[in-house]
Design a protein around this motif. Sequence first.
Motif, PDB file in Angstrom:
ATOM      1  N   SER A  43      -0.935   4.025   7.388  1.00 17.73           N
ATOM      2  CA  SER A  43      -0.980   2.772   6.624  1.00 17.73           C
ATOM      3  C   SER A  43      -1.332   1.590   7.526  1.00 17.73           C
ATOM      4  CB  SER A  43       0.366   2.523   5.942  1.00 17.73           C
ATOM      5  OG  SER A  43       1.394   2.296   6.899  1.00 17.73           O
TER       6      SER A  43
ATOM      7  N   THR B 278      -5.725   0.859   2.283  1.00 15.35           N
ATOM      8  CA  THR B 278      -4.482   1.500   2.732  1.00 15.35           C
ATOM      9  C   THR B 278      -4.080   2.630   1.802  1.00 15.35           C
ATOM     10  OG1 THR B 278      -3.760  -0.627   3.658  1.00 15.35           O
ATOM     11  CG2 THR B 278      -2.083   1.067   3.374  1.00 15.35           C
ATOM     12  N   ILE B 279      -4.197   2.407   0.493  1.00 15.18           N
ATOM     13  CA  ILE B 279      -3.838   3.444  -0.478  1.00 15.18           C
ATOM     14  C   ILE B 279      -4.755   4.652  -0.326  1.00 15.18           C
ATOM     15  CG2 ILE B 279      -3.763   3.993  -2.941  1.00 15.18           C
ATOM     16  CD1 ILE B 279      -3.010   1.054  -3.433  1.00 15.18           C
TER      17      ILE B 279
ATOM     18  N   SER C 286       1.133   4.087  -2.872  1.00  8.27           N
ATOM     19  CA  SER C 286       0.746   5.442  -2.464  1.00  8.27           C
ATOM     20  C   SER C 286       1.838   6.456  -2.765  1.00  8.27           C
ATOM     21  CB  SER C 286       0.414   5.463  -0.970  1.00  8.27           C
ATOM     22  OG  SER C 286      -0.770   4.771  -0.696  1.00  8.27           O
TER      23      SER C 286
ATOM     24  N   GLY D 140       0.809  -1.215   0.000  1.00  9.13           N
ATOM     25  CA  GLY D 140       0.000   0.000   0.000  1.00  9.13           C
ATOM     26  C   GLY D 140       0.839   1.260   0.000  1.00  9.13           C
TER      27      GLY D 140
ATOM     28  N   VAL E 111      -5.266  -3.602   0.522  1.00 10.05           N
ATOM     29  CA  VAL E 111      -4.291  -2.678  -0.058  1.00 10.05           C
ATOM     30  C   VAL E 111      -4.973  -1.410  -0.555  1.00 10.05           C
ATOM     31  CG1 VAL E 111      -2.712  -2.357  -2.001  1.00 10.05           C
ATOM     32  CG2 VAL E 111      -2.598  -4.444  -0.654  1.00 10.05           C
TER      33      VAL E 111
ATOM     34  N   TRP F 170      -5.835  -7.535  -2.005  1.00  7.23           N
ATOM     35  CA  TRP F 170      -6.007  -6.257  -2.691  1.00  7.23           C
ATOM     36  C   TRP F 170      -7.121  -5.402  -2.098  1.00  7.23           C
ATOM     37  CZ3 TRP F 170      -2.006  -4.760  -5.117  1.00  7.23           C
ATOM     38  CH2 TRP F 170      -1.154  -5.699  -5.691  1.00  7.23           C
TER      39      TRP F 170
END
Length: 248
Positions: A186, A125-126, A70, A66, A122, A119
């Motif tokens: 994160s 998180t992004i 980012s 992530g 992820v 995903w």
Amino acid sequence: MRGWKDYLPPILLVLILLFIWEVGARFVSMPFILPAPTGIALRLWELKGSLFLEHLPATMLIVIIGLAISIILGVGLAVWMHSSKGIERALYPLIIASQTIPTIALAPIFVLWFGYSIWSKVVVTILITFFPIAVNTFDGLRSSSKELRELMLTMGARKKDLFLKLDVPSALPFFYSGLKVAFPLSVIGAAIGEWLGAQAGLGYFSRRMMTQFDGAGVFAPIVILSLLGIVLFLLVVMFEKRSFKWRK
């Protein structure tokens, strides 16, 4: 010695708070709701094999992927907006709007789209971490000195030279400030994603312990998540100091 004295006040404050927590938890005597710090530490020791060998690596993988995406996305958007006023007017409101929707409300949608794979976590998180990186880097690129820019143009500097030798050095402190915010966030993003749907991870483990009414078991992975966020923050500080050795 001076370094230890600087850290002494927060250490004392943490110890005082832990003592108050310990006394309060023993007074309430409801460990499934308010476990004592000693009980959490004991439970953490009992679960160390499962937490550190199975669930911590799963969370770390989400955090690393992530953050990598980012950083690429945030810096890329910042540079793109800096290169064109039209792009800035088009993208900046959308970047702001992406943070107005509660992430906890979007997380179930990501689970529907990506299932319980890595995903879905992820993407959460992004969504949380790219914003401080993009906005801080963009502000840093805009903060370069106009006087130095005019001087470099007078001396025949090209657009590439202005960007690499003036804009990028000016943006680096802002970039690191964005990382200081994004790295701890994160961990939160990964935990939220795991909480809503996962097969492994510290957030998933905390949720599983909650269904078993194991208060200390709920807090044990939270302690690890907190320490992980602190370690990531200190990692950014270390790289920042190495990048700016000239700055006091």
